[in-house]
Design a protein around this motif. Structure first.
Motif, PDB file in Angstrom:
ATOM      1  N   LEU A 131       0.820  -1.205   0.000  1.00 54.52           N
ATOM      2  CA  LEU A 131       0.000   0.000   0.000  1.00 54.52           C
ATOM      3  C   LEU A 131       0.856   1.258   0.000  1.00 54.52           C
ATOM      4  CD1 LEU A 131      -2.736  -1.111   2.560  1.00 54.52           C
ATOM      5  CD2 LEU A 131      -3.112  -0.611   0.144  1.00 54.52           C
ATOM      6  N   SER A 132       1.960   1.219   0.702  1.00 52.22           N
ATOM      7  CA  SER A 132       2.867   2.360   0.725  1.00 52.22           C
ATOM      8  C   SER A 132       3.472   2.606  -0.651  1.00 52.22           C
ATOM      9  CB  SER A 132       3.972   2.125   1.764  1.00 52.22           C
ATOM     10  OG  SER A 132       4.903   3.194   1.765  1.00 52.22           O
ATOM     11  N   HIS A 133       3.875   1.525  -1.330  1.00 52.17           N
ATOM     12  CA  HIS A 133       4.425   1.673  -2.674  1.00 52.17           C
ATOM     13  C   HIS A 133       3.397   2.236  -3.647  1.00 52.17           C
ATOM     14  CE1 HIS A 133       8.393   0.080  -2.173  1.00 52.17           C
ATOM     15  NE2 HIS A 133       7.976  -1.086  -1.714  1.00 52.17           N
ATOM     16  N   LEU A 134       2.131   1.858  -3.461  1.00 48.20           N
ATOM     17  CA  LEU A 134       1.090   2.331  -4.380  1.00 48.20           C
ATOM     18  C   LEU A 134       0.822   3.823  -4.209  1.00 48.20           C
ATOM     19  CD1 LEU A 134      -1.414  -0.656  -4.152  1.00 48.20           C
ATOM     20  CD2 LEU A 134      -0.013  -0.014  -6.117  1.00 48.20           C
ATOM     21  N   ASP A 135       0.983   4.338  -3.007  1.00 48.84           N
ATOM     22  CA  ASP A 135       0.777   5.778  -2.785  1.00 48.84           C
ATOM     23  C   ASP A 135       1.496   6.184  -1.493  1.00 48.84           C
ATOM     24  OD1 ASP A 135      -0.070   8.396  -2.497  1.00 48.84           O
ATOM     25  OD2 ASP A 135      -2.099   7.975  -3.227  1.00 48.84           O
ATOM     26  N   HIS A 136       2.753   6.595  -1.646  1.00 50.13           N
ATOM     27  CA  HIS A 136       3.533   6.989  -0.471  1.00 50.13           C
ATOM     28  C   HIS A 136       2.926   8.209   0.217  1.00 50.13           C
ATOM     29  CE1 HIS A 136       6.750   4.158  -1.110  1.00 50.13           C
ATOM     30  NE2 HIS A 136       6.886   4.547  -2.368  1.00 50.13           N
ATOM     31  N   ASP A 137       2.436   9.162  -0.594  1.00 51.22           N
ATOM     32  CA  ASP A 137       1.938  10.411  -0.015  1.00 51.22           C
ATOM     33  C   ASP A 137       0.709  10.163   0.851  1.00 51.22           C
ATOM     34  OD1 ASP A 137       3.959  11.765  -1.287  1.00 51.22           O
ATOM     35  OD2 ASP A 137       2.743  12.272  -3.051  1.00 51.22           O
ATOM     36  N   ASP A 138      -0.219   9.338   0.372  1.00 50.54           N
ATOM     37  CA  ASP A 138      -1.420   9.058   1.156  1.00 50.54           C
ATOM     38  C   ASP A 138      -1.071   8.300   2.431  1.00 50.54           C
ATOM     39  OD1 ASP A 138      -4.422   9.023   1.322  1.00 50.54           O
ATOM     40  OD2 ASP A 138      -4.063   6.862   1.342  1.00 50.54           O
ATOM     41  N   THR A 139      -0.105   7.368   2.322  1.00 54.14           N
ATOM     42  CA  THR A 139       0.329   6.627   3.519  1.00 54.14           C
ATOM     43  C   THR A 139       0.887   7.579   4.560  1.00 54.14           C
ATOM     44  OG1 THR A 139       0.881   4.732   2.109  1.00 54.14           O
ATOM     45  CG2 THR A 139       1.807   4.765   4.336  1.00 54.14           C
ATOM     46  N   GLU A 140       1.764   8.488   4.113  1.00 54.77           N
ATOM     47  CA  GLU A 140       2.374   9.451   5.040  1.00 54.77           C
ATOM     48  C   GLU A 140       1.322  10.390   5.624  1.00 54.77           C
ATOM     49  OE1 GLU A 140       5.632  13.119   4.889  1.00 54.77           O
ATOM     50  OE2 GLU A 140       5.515  11.666   3.248  1.00 54.77           O
ATOM     51  N   LYS A 141       0.403  10.822   4.783  1.00 53.29           N
ATOM     52  CA  LYS A 141      -0.632  11.758   5.237  1.00 53.29           C
ATOM     53  C   LYS A 141      -1.510  11.126   6.317  1.00 53.29           C
ATOM     54  CE  LYS A 141      -4.642  14.301   3.475  1.00 53.29           C
ATOM     55  NZ  LYS A 141      -5.471  14.589   2.258  1.00 53.29           N
ATOM     56  N   GLN A 142      -1.940   9.890   6.094  1.00 60.86           N
ATOM     57  CA  GLN A 142      -2.829   9.246   7.063  1.00 60.86           C
ATOM     58  C   GLN A 142      -2.108   8.974   8.377  1.00 60.86           C
ATOM     59  OE1 GLN A 142      -5.905   6.621   6.102  1.00 60.86           O
ATOM     60  NE2 GLN A 142      -5.545   6.625   3.893  1.00 60.86           N
ATOM     61  N   MET A 143      -0.858   8.548   8.304  1.00 54.03           N
ATOM     62  CA  MET A 143      -0.117   8.251   9.535  1.00 54.03           C
ATOM     63  C   MET A 143       0.156   9.511  10.336  1.00 54.03           C
ATOM     64  SD  MET A 143       2.556   5.291   8.364  1.00 54.03           S
ATOM     65  CE  MET A 143       1.997   3.600   8.092  1.00 54.03           C
ATOM     66  N   LEU A 144       0.606  10.573   9.667  1.00 51.79           N
ATOM     67  CA  LEU A 144       0.899  11.815  10.386  1.00 51.79           C
ATOM     68  C   LEU A 144      -0.379  12.450  10.910  1.00 51.79           C
ATOM     69  CD1 LEU A 144       3.701  13.372   8.125  1.00 51.79           C
ATOM     70  CD2 LEU A 144       3.945  12.210  10.325  1.00 51.79           C
ATOM     71  N   GLY A 145      -1.474  12.343  10.157  1.00 55.75           N
ATOM     72  CA  GLY A 145      -2.746  12.880  10.634  1.00 55.75           C
ATOM     73  C   GLY A 145      -3.225  12.177  11.884  1.00 55.75           C
ATOM     74  N   LYS A 146      -3.099  10.879  11.900  1.00 56.26           N
ATOM     75  CA  LYS A 146      -3.514  10.113  13.083  1.00 56.26           C
ATOM     76  C   LYS A 146      -2.595  10.412  14.269  1.00 56.26           C
ATOM     77  CE  LYS A 146      -5.429   5.537  14.042  1.00 56.26           C
ATOM     78  NZ  LYS A 146      -6.776   6.095  14.249  1.00 56.26           N
ATOM     79  N   LEU A 147      -1.297  10.630  13.990  1.00 57.20           N
ATOM     80  CA  LEU A 147      -0.361  10.956  15.067  1.00 57.20           C
ATOM     81  C   LEU A 147      -0.657  12.327  15.653  1.00 57.20           C
ATOM     82  CD1 LEU A 147       2.088  10.137  16.724  1.00 57.20           C
ATOM     83  CD2 LEU A 147       3.551  11.032  14.900  1.00 57.20           C
TER      84      LEU A 147
ATOM     85  N   GLY B 162      -4.662  14.975  21.788  1.00 58.93           N
ATOM     86  CA  GLY B 162      -5.508  14.316  22.774  1.00 58.93           C
ATOM     87  C   GLY B 162      -6.880  13.942  22.259  1.00 58.93           C
ATOM     88  N   LYS B 163      -7.187  14.203  20.956  1.00 60.02           N
ATOM     89  CA  LYS B 163      -8.513  13.916  20.426  1.00 60.02           C
ATOM     90  C   LYS B 163      -8.773  12.415  20.311  1.00 60.02           C
ATOM     91  CE  LYS B 163      -8.838  18.159  17.661  1.00 60.02           C
ATOM     92  NZ  LYS B 163      -8.966  18.707  16.283  1.00 60.02           N
ATOM     93  N   ASP B 164      -7.731  11.673  20.004  1.00 55.62           N
ATOM     94  CA  ASP B 164      -7.914  10.236  19.751  1.00 55.62           C
ATOM     95  C   ASP B 164      -6.936   9.418  20.593  1.00 55.62           C
ATOM     96  OD1 ASP B 164      -9.066   8.035  18.580  1.00 55.62           O
ATOM     97  OD2 ASP B 164      -7.767   8.049  16.818  1.00 55.62           O
ATOM     98  N   TRP B 165      -6.613   9.892  21.785  1.00 55.49           N
ATOM     99  CA  TRP B 165      -5.566   9.260  22.584  1.00 55.49           C
ATOM    100  C   TRP B 165      -6.081   8.017  23.305  1.00 55.49           C
ATOM    101  CZ3 TRP B 165      -0.866   8.123  24.014  1.00 55.49           C
ATOM    102  CH2 TRP B 165      -0.625   7.616  25.292  1.00 55.49           C
ATOM    103  N   THR B 166      -5.553   6.881  22.924  1.00 55.07           N
ATOM    104  CA  THR B 166      -5.715   5.630  23.680  1.00 55.07           C
ATOM    105  C   THR B 166      -4.437   4.830  23.488  1.00 55.07           C
ATOM    106  OG1 THR B 166      -6.644   4.337  21.838  1.00 55.07           O
ATOM    107  CG2 THR B 166      -8.213   5.538  23.231  1.00 55.07           C
ATOM    108  N   TRP B 167      -4.185   3.925  24.391  1.00 52.08           N
ATOM    109  CA  TRP B 167      -2.984   3.091  24.260  1.00 52.08           C
ATOM    110  C   TRP B 167      -3.021   2.290  22.955  1.00 52.08           C
ATOM    111  CZ3 TRP B 167      -3.258   0.781  29.891  1.00 52.08           C
ATOM    112  CH2 TRP B 167      -2.840   1.764  30.801  1.00 52.08           C
ATOM    113  N   ASN B 168      -4.165   1.678  22.693  1.00 48.25           N
ATOM    114  CA  ASN B 168      -4.245   0.811  21.525  1.00 48.25           C
ATOM    115  C   ASN B 168      -4.076   1.593  20.228  1.00 48.25           C
ATOM    116  OD1 ASN B 168      -4.944  -1.890  20.312  1.00 48.25           O
ATOM    117  ND2 ASN B 168      -6.613  -0.668  19.471  1.00 48.25           N
ATOM    118  N   THR B 169      -4.682   2.786  20.183  1.00 51.99           N
ATOM    119  CA  THR B 169      -4.578   3.596  18.964  1.00 51.99           C
ATOM    120  C   THR B 169      -3.134   3.996  18.693  1.00 51.99           C
ATOM    121  OG1 THR B 169      -6.802   4.468  19.406  1.00 51.99           O
ATOM    122  CG2 THR B 169      -5.443   5.649  17.806  1.00 51.99           C
TER     123      THR B 169
END
Length: 1096
Positions: free
Chosen positions: A521-537, A543-550
């Motif tokens: 999935l990363s190879h298919l679209d590096h930018d979208d992968t980076e965007k989703q990961m950094l957005g979630k981080l 603190g909007k989505d803070w849980t241990w599991n997340t």
């Protein structure tokens, strides 16, 4: 009194009294009562008239233990007297399950050995009881367990008898099914069992030919019966035509069609088993699919119908029926939206649903994944089909969020396949230079120049088609990422953060699949992968989505894509990730929270060694943070910090320390300077060595002091480390200490022998003797290391080998067994492998010193001296490979010792010893085949080798050696068949029959050998197997398959796990998979690559 009453078998036995006796035996009475009960039951069991009471007991007892006792009596009678003895009482027996238990043992173990009349009697008996019980609604329901057991036994009989000796089985079954709806229902169950046995469970239990015959018979039966006009294609409300190939016309009784739910469900279940192999015309050129889709909305049949549709969806063939598949899928999607609206929260509905509803979601996941695996391309053609396809993918993504491991595994398996299919075509368009750099983790060029048109345009269109689902899939992978092995901190059932105590292998397997999927999935679209990961981080940091599991799943996903981005993008991405994680650690309160964040920081940085090697300042910051975590007292944090630090040091070691001194000396081109550097490096250990040797010359007892022994050991270890790096250039240093080292070796050896001789075997376990032996082993290790690393210069061998003959070889021969070092054997194996034919003259001395005494040590049992065993046979193999002329010069008695030892080796149950012996045997056979002593050798050992190889081949403990067993047998049969042996291999003095050739003699000998070893196999079966061996000698694959079928056919292997028989094919598949993974950047994590590939 009670005992005597039970012993009196002239009248019906007192069943309540027998129940009480059995109950006392199974623990309800006192110890004395149990003993008395045991004696009574044994007497009854041994009474020859007791079997006549079995019928009476089974009819009148309700005690399961009493029934079991009666079964044992009957089973013993069957084995002693055959089946007819019990069939006479079976007709009135109420408990058919009891008879079934007895007969099952006979069928399983003695069927082919029974006379034909007994086999026929058993077939008829089982068939009659099944018809009797299933013909009545009440008995069919109450005795369902017994009927199921009888069905299983009937199918076991069919595996032996049908089609060759029971050709009318299918017509008989069809005729019986027409007489009653309950009989028809049971016939469906029998057909289902038969289908499963032939098509699902046959591998490893039946030969390839038997499986082929049964499959052909089933297809012929289907063609014969399904073609009749009076057997209409009806099922469910119009019961299926022959259950689609077995029970034609079963749906009608007096011209009426069955409406019974149980029969329809049984028919659907049988149809599900048949769909994988029946002719395609019965599926696609009939109303079958339309009828199935009509049943899909009905709750009573929904899951079974969905299973049938799933089986149809999984069929793979050419695109002949594409239109039918598209129609089926579109109708299915319309009905599904009514049953399960697209807006449904599927994870929540699954959690709150009944078992039937949960099974529906599971079956739905199977349907989508199997349909898409085979037929997704045909849905990409029109906009209408594409809309239905995207809706189905949306359903599957929602199902993937269901909190059920098995459901998620099904979905994950398909997602992995889909993203691989989307990625592979792009990779195939890469240029060779790009492919060559992939292993270093460089960016994949997804759309090379010049490929926009044609195939490139099609690939781009397909990639854009799935861009929406793939973006949602990235979020799914991030949210559900499994825990990697490196993470040691977990949340327990009480919600506390603790150190992990036990690895979950299922989770690790799941992580590997998810990691691979996310890499694609990363190879298919590096930018979208980076965007989703950094957005979630960023949501974690706010603190909007803070849980241990997340946070855990996010960081595990970030670590898993290491190596998939180009270096520049990876650097930018990782700087932002680490910065945010360090900030999160600073602002978050709570010990457990900080422990979770710390574990994630350590995991992420440990996965990116390329980034750390390129950024020294960042590496320094990370290492300082690891040192901080090492002082943390929270369980698991310290361990994980140490593990991560060790991993970073290993992968970035040249950022921590200068190159090894030995490597620097080796790189010096000037020989004089190189020797000077070596002298300066070794000045301290050399001075200490000379000092010890000087004092020993004045007083030899000086060497006996334990502190001195430890110093000597330390000096030798230092020399070994330097010799490992320098190789040939270590020659000046070892020449300086070599002779004195041998003298110390001899002295310590004498001390060890004296201690063991005086103190017995236990003396070898004292700390003093262990210390002395450590010096001896290190001496041998030093010499072996130097000779192995040094260049192949004959002068070095002549300088070092002759002086070792007496101090090392002679000492080995003279020592007591417990004082002999196995390293002597490996040292001389190394010498022979290094200097090859130049060692031929020394082989008799080596043979005399080590062979007889070692053989006496290792042949007493299979446990003692394990290191000597393996190294001894490695030495023999080195001699056979490089110094074969020396073996020819051995006396016949000595050569016999060699061959006996080889046979003993491959009979060993320890896998590595057995494989070493087999490889040695193959080497010996190859060498003798090309020698002038070929006829003499094979005349002496051919039959012995064949007999011993067949002995281990047919022993289930030696299955891992199957590949080598086959190679040895192929060699032997090729020798006999090809005419390479010009003299008879049989002894004319004891066998006067004039065989026309060696092949004829070996054929007869092998048939006799196997007939004796396998009395349960007929002479025709053995002869057919031996003839097949000779016919396939030139084709190794066919030869191997033929032997594998024979082993599976034999009783010893039929009930075993036979995966070792397919080990060679599995190993080849693993290697192909490894090469594929190496060609894709990031698919093998940089942290797992070999050092030379990642350390720069």
């Amino acid at each position: 009194m009670a005992a005597e009453k039970l012993r009196d078998l002239s009248q019906p036995i007192d069943v309540p009294l027998l129940d009480a006796t059995v109950a006392a035996f199974y623990g309800t009475g006192s110890k004395e009562q149990r003993t008395a009960a045991d004696q009574i039951l044994r007497e009854l069991q041994n009474n020859p008239d007791m079997w006549l009471q079995v019928m009476h007991i089974l009819q009148n007892t309700q005690n399961l233990n009493t029934k079991f006792f009666a079964l044992q009596v009957m089973f013993t009678k069957v084995l002693d007297c055959g089946c007819n003895a019990v069939l006479s009482i079976a007709g009135n027996c109420i408990s058919c399950y009891a008879i079934a238990e007895v007969l099952e043992g006979v069928i399983k173990y003695r069927w082919n050995a029974l006379p034909a009349e007994q086999r026929d009697g058993m077939k008829n008996f089982i068939s009659d009881v099944i018809v009797q019980l299933s013909g009545n609604e009440a008995s069919f329901r109450t005795e369902r367990l017994y009927v199921n057991k009888l069905n299983i036994i009937l199918v076991q009989i069919l595996k032996h008898e049908w089609p060759a000796r029971w050709r009318n089985f299918i017509p008989d079954l069809v005729s019986a099914a027409k007489t009653s709806e309950t009989i028809c229902e049971n016939c469906m169950a029998i057909l289902k069992l038969l289908s499963e046995e032939v098509f699902d469970f046959s591998r490893g239990e039946m030969t390839q030919q038997k499986i082929k015959d049964l499959k052909q018979s089933l297809n012929r039966s289907g063609n014969n019966f399904c073609s009749k006009e009076d057997l209409p294609l009806r099922w469910a409300t119009m019961v299926p035509r022959e259950a689609h190939m077995g029970c034609g016309g079963m749906g009608k009784w007096n011209g009426k069609v069955s409406q019974r739910t149980e029969l329809i469900r049984a028919t659907l279940s049988t149809l599900h088993a048949f769909l994988s192999w029946i002719p395609l015309g019965y599926i696609f050129e009939s109303p079958l699919l339309e009828t199935l889709l009509k049943f899909f909305p009905m709750p009573a049949y929904r899951n079974l119908t969905l299973q049938c549709l799933t089986e149809v969806a999984s069929l793979q063939f050419e695109n002949y029926y594409d239109a039918q598949y598209v129609k089926m899928y579109n109708i299915f999607m319309v009905q599904l939206q009514t049953i399960l609206p697209p807006t449904t929260n599927i994870p929540e509905a699954y959690a709150q649903g009944s078992s039937e509803e949960q099974a529906f979601i599971q079956n739905l996941a199977l349907f989508f994944t199997l349909f898409y695996k085979v037929h997704i391309r045909i849905l990409e053609s029109t906009q209408e089909n594409i809309s239905a396809l995207l809706m189905g993918l949306e359903y599957l993504i929602n199902i993937s969020y269901v909190d059920d491991t098995e459901v998620f595994k099904v979905c994950l398996d398909y997602w992995n396949i889909l993203v691989s299919e989307l990625f592979e075509p792009h990779r195939s368009l890469e240029n060779p230079a790009a492919t060559a750099t992939n292993m270093m983790g460089s960016q994949v060029s997804l759309m090379p120049p010049g490929m926009v048109d044609g195939l490139g345009a099609q690939l781009l269109h397909r990639r854009q088609l799935y861009s929406g689902p793939m973006s949602k899939l990235r979020m799914l992978m991030i949210c559900r990422m499994a825990k990697p092995e490196e993470v040691l901190i977990v949340e327990d059932e009480n919600g506390n953060i603790v150190r992990e105590t036990l690895k979950d292998s299922d989770v690790l397997v799941q992580y590997k699949i998810m990691r691979e999927t996310l890499i694609y999935l990363s190879h298919l679209d590096h930018d979208d992968t980076e965007k989703q990961m950094l957005g979630k981080l960023s949501k974690q940091l706010s603190g909007k989505d803070w849980t241990w599991n997340t946070l855990n799943t996010l960081c595990w996903a970030i670590g898993s894509i290491s190596g998939s981005m180009i270096e520049e993008q990876e650097n930018r991405f990782l700087v932002m990730v680490i910065r945010d994680l360090l900030n999160l650690c600073e602002v978050t309160k709570g010990k457990d929270n900080k422990a979770v964040i710390a574990s994630n920081i350590m995991y992420v940085v440990g996965q990116y060694p390329r980034f750390l090697r390129a950024h020294w300042k960042f590496l320094k910051t990370v290492v300082n943070k690891l040192f901080e975590f090492m002082h943390e007292t929270h369980p698991g944090v310290q361990d994980m910090a140490c593990d991560t630090f060790l991993k970073i040091v290993q992968k970035c070691r040249r950022k921590f320390v200068i190159p090894q001194v030995g490597s620097m000396i080796q790189a010096e081109p000037d020989a004089q300077k190189r020797e000077e550097y070596l002298q300066r490096l070794m000045v301290l250990p050399t001075q200490k060595w000379l000092e010890i040797i000087g004092q020993a010359r004045q007083n030899v007892d000086f060497l006996k002091d334990q502190d001195v022994i430890r110093t000597v050991l330390n000096i030798l270890q230092t020399n070994t480390s330097v010799a490992t790096s320098l190789g040939t250039f270590f020659l000046p240093q070892i020449s300086l200490i070599f002779l004195d080292m041998l003298n110390v070796y001899r002295m310590y050896s004498e001390l060890i022998s004296k201690s063991i001789a005086e103190g017995g075997p236990y003396a070898s376990r004292t700390s003093y003797v262990k210390l002395l032996r450590s010096v001896k082993r290190e001496t041998l290790k030093l010499i072996e290391t130097f000779l192995d690393k040094a260049e192949n210069q004959p002068g070095i061998g002549k300088q070092f080998v002759p002086p070792m003959m007496d101090p090392v070889l002679g000492d080995y021969a003279r020592n007591v067994p417990d004082a002999r070092e196995s390293e002597v054997l490996s040292l001389f194996a190394t010498i022979i492998n290094k200097y090859k034919a130049t060692m031929i003259e020394d082989i008799p001395h080596i043979f005399e010193a080590v062979f007889q005494c070692t053989l006496e040590m290792i042949t007493k049992n299979f446990e003692d001296y394990p290191e000597h065993r393996l190294k001894f046979f490695s030495l023999l193999r080195a001699i056979a490979t490089h110094c074969f002329p020396a073996l020819i010069c051995l006396s016949s008695q000595q050569l016999k010792f060699v061959m006996d030892s080889i046979i003993w080796a491959f009979r060993h149950t320890e896998r590595n010893i057995a494989e070493t012996g087999l490889n040695l045997l193959l080497e010996m056979l190859s060498k003798f085949q090309a020698s002038e002593f070929c006829n003499q050798f094979y005349r002496t050992y051919f039959l012995t080798i064949e007999q011993e190889i067949f002995a281990v081949l047919t022993d289930t403990f030696h299955k891992p050696g199957f590949k080598l067993h086959v190679l040895v047998l192929q060699h032997l049969f090729c020798q006999a068949e090809s005419g390479a042996l010009t003299e008879p291999i049989w002894d004319a003095a004891t066998n006067s029959y004039p065989y026309p050739s060696n092949a004829a003699f070996v054929r007869e000998f092998t048939i006799k050998l196997l007939s004796t070893s396998f009395p349960n196999m007929t002479a025709a079966e053995v002869t057919q197997f031996v003839n097949g061996l000779f016919e396939s000698t030139k084709d190794l694959s066919a030869f191997k398959t033929h032997i594998r079928d024979f082993l599976i056919q034999s009783k010893e292997f039929s009930a075993q796990d036979n995966k070792d028989l397919y080990a060679e094919e599995a190993a080849a598949q693993r290697e192909r998979e490894r090469q594929r993974m190496l060609s894709i950047p990031g698919l093998i994590a940089p942290i797992e690559l070999q050092d030379e590939m990642v350390d720069s």
